[in-house]
Structure formats: structure tokens, C-alpha cells
Scaffold this active site. Sequence first.
Site, PDB file in Angstrom:
ATOM      1  N   ASP A  19      46.262  41.140  29.960  1.00 30.41           N
ATOM      2  CA  ASP A  19      46.653  39.768  29.641  1.00 30.41           C
ATOM      3  C   ASP A  19      47.046  39.003  30.895  1.00 30.41           C
ATOM      4  O   ASP A  19      47.599  39.577  31.836  1.00 30.41           O
ATOM      5  CB  ASP A  19      47.837  39.810  28.659  1.00 30.41           C
ATOM      6  CG  ASP A  19      48.101  38.462  28.023  1.00 30.41           C
ATOM      7  OD1 ASP A  19      47.179  37.624  27.969  1.00 30.41           O
ATOM      8  OD2 ASP A  19      49.242  38.237  27.578  1.00 30.41           O
ATOM      9  N   HIS A  36      39.162  35.353  34.747  1.00 28.67           N
ATOM     10  CA  HIS A  36      38.377  36.455  34.174  1.00 28.67           C
ATOM     11  C   HIS A  36      37.539  37.142  35.243  1.00 28.67           C
ATOM     12  O   HIS A  36      37.434  38.369  35.271  1.00 28.67           O
ATOM     13  CB  HIS A  36      37.472  35.930  33.054  1.00 28.67           C
ATOM     14  CG  HIS A  36      38.227  35.328  31.895  1.00 28.67           C
ATOM     15  ND1 HIS A  36      39.317  35.939  31.328  1.00 28.67           N
ATOM     16  CD2 HIS A  36      38.027  34.171  31.201  1.00 28.67           C
ATOM     17  CE1 HIS A  36      39.774  35.188  30.331  1.00 28.67           C
ATOM     18  NE2 HIS A  36      38.999  34.107  30.239  1.00 28.67           N
ATOM     19  N   LEU A 130      36.798  61.062  32.975  1.00 32.75           N
ATOM     20  CA  LEU A 130      37.441  59.999  32.215  1.00 32.75           C
ATOM     21  C   LEU A 130      36.434  59.299  31.295  1.00 32.75           C
ATOM     22  O   LEU A 130      35.291  59.063  31.685  1.00 32.75           O
ATOM     23  CB  LEU A 130      38.029  58.971  33.184  1.00 32.75           C
ATOM     24  CG  LEU A 130      38.605  57.681  32.589  1.00 32.75           C
ATOM     25  CD1 LEU A 130      39.900  57.963  31.846  1.00 32.75           C
ATOM     26  CD2 LEU A 130      38.835  56.643  33.700  1.00 32.75           C
TER      27      LEU A 130
END
Length: 247
Positions: A19, A36, A130
Amino acid sequence: MKELLDRNNIPQHIAIIMDGNGRWAQKKGAMRVFGHRNALTAVRESIEMATELGVKHLTLYAFSTENWARPQDEINALMEILVNSIIKEVPSMMENNITLSSIGDIASLPKGAQEKLQEAYETTKNNTGLTVYLALSYSGRWELQQAMKNIAKKVVDGQLDIENISQAEIAANLNTKNIPDPELLIRTSGELRISNFLLWQLAYSELYFTEVLWPDFRKEHLVEAILDYQKRERRFGKTGAQIKSKG
């Protein structure tokens, strides 16, 4: 700071609400899309540190179902960033043994984004390090709604007795059915809520909130969050004495 970590107590699943992109851009007098675009460094550094520490699952809240209500030009820019970043990052994922996956209503994404995601899934699916899950067109309530529909259909079709609707059955019908629940949720930008994210899965997760805006989030911030997590006693409804006696 990394040397202070207990390597035997690294959370195996970390979820992040990324955020603050828009506010970061506004502080710099730029359009929201600028935030962004500059958030990709934070994504990359978080993945690199998670890989280095041996985290097995990293879920990133990239685009919620509510985000479809944003201005169309911002949505278009987000989708363009998504596609371009996937193309750019796949070679690095292969080099670092990382698998890419996703949760959410992927069918609602533009066709081009769906195609690039599928290509990345196929390319990385045999990696064993991962796994990064992108939460795209996702919300916790939507996920629970879909799970209830699936379970109701099983009952109607005679495949499931209503008395056998257990917590395990509900979990088995979620997008995350093959993923352990997160031990740690991180939210950036100072907001103190979970915003319809992993509502079922976060029942016993440790929550960590930081004032850092997502584009400024770096490896050391992830380490700080894990260090804070390691100071906590996870009791799951039991007493501290019960937990210590098992240790």
C-alpha cells in the site's frame, strides 16, 4: 540487522499488502501511475530477501476486486505494468529457483495479462524454492463466496453431507487450498486494516504495520518485520505456559 534473525524461526509464509503507491507519487507531484511503476523495486527486493532467508511462500496483494472501481486509465496502466514486469522477471525467477503463481479471479483480467501469467506459470512450475503468489482481482469475501458455492453444489449433488462441512472442508475450497496460512502479514503506508485480504487465512497470523510507503520498502524493512515477528509468542488460544512446556 539480518545477523540478528533467528534462522530457525523464519515465517514460511509471508503476506504483504503493498500500500501507498499513489500517496508516494502525489508527494512527488506525479501521477499515481508513477508510484505503481516505482513499486517494482520493492517487489524485487522483497522477493530477493525472502529467497535469501528461506521463506517458502510470499503472497503479494497486487490488485483487489475493489480496484476495478478505480479510473480506467489507472487500471490500464496497472495491467500494462503487470504484463511487462512478468516478462522482465521470469528469467530472474528461473535463475533463483522461484515459482510464480496467483490467487483471485484471474479470468476477469485482460486476455493479454492472462496469457503472460500462464506462460510464467508453465515456465517456472518446476522450480523448488520460493513460490510467489500474486493476488489479482482478489478479495477475501469473494473467495469465501466462491468456496460456499462450491460446497453448496457438493451438498446438492449428494457428494457431501451438510454435517460434514468442517473447517478443513472450507479451507479445501479456497484459492489457497495448497498453501499454508501466513504466519506474518505486513501492511505498508501506515494503514491499520487488512482490507478484505485473506480473511479466513489470517485468523492467527501476526500483523505488522509500517509507515513506509510501498515504493520505499526495501530488504531491511522486511528484516525489521521478521525481527518484530520473532519477538512475539504465538499461543493459538493456549496459555504462554503451555507453549513453553512444549518448547
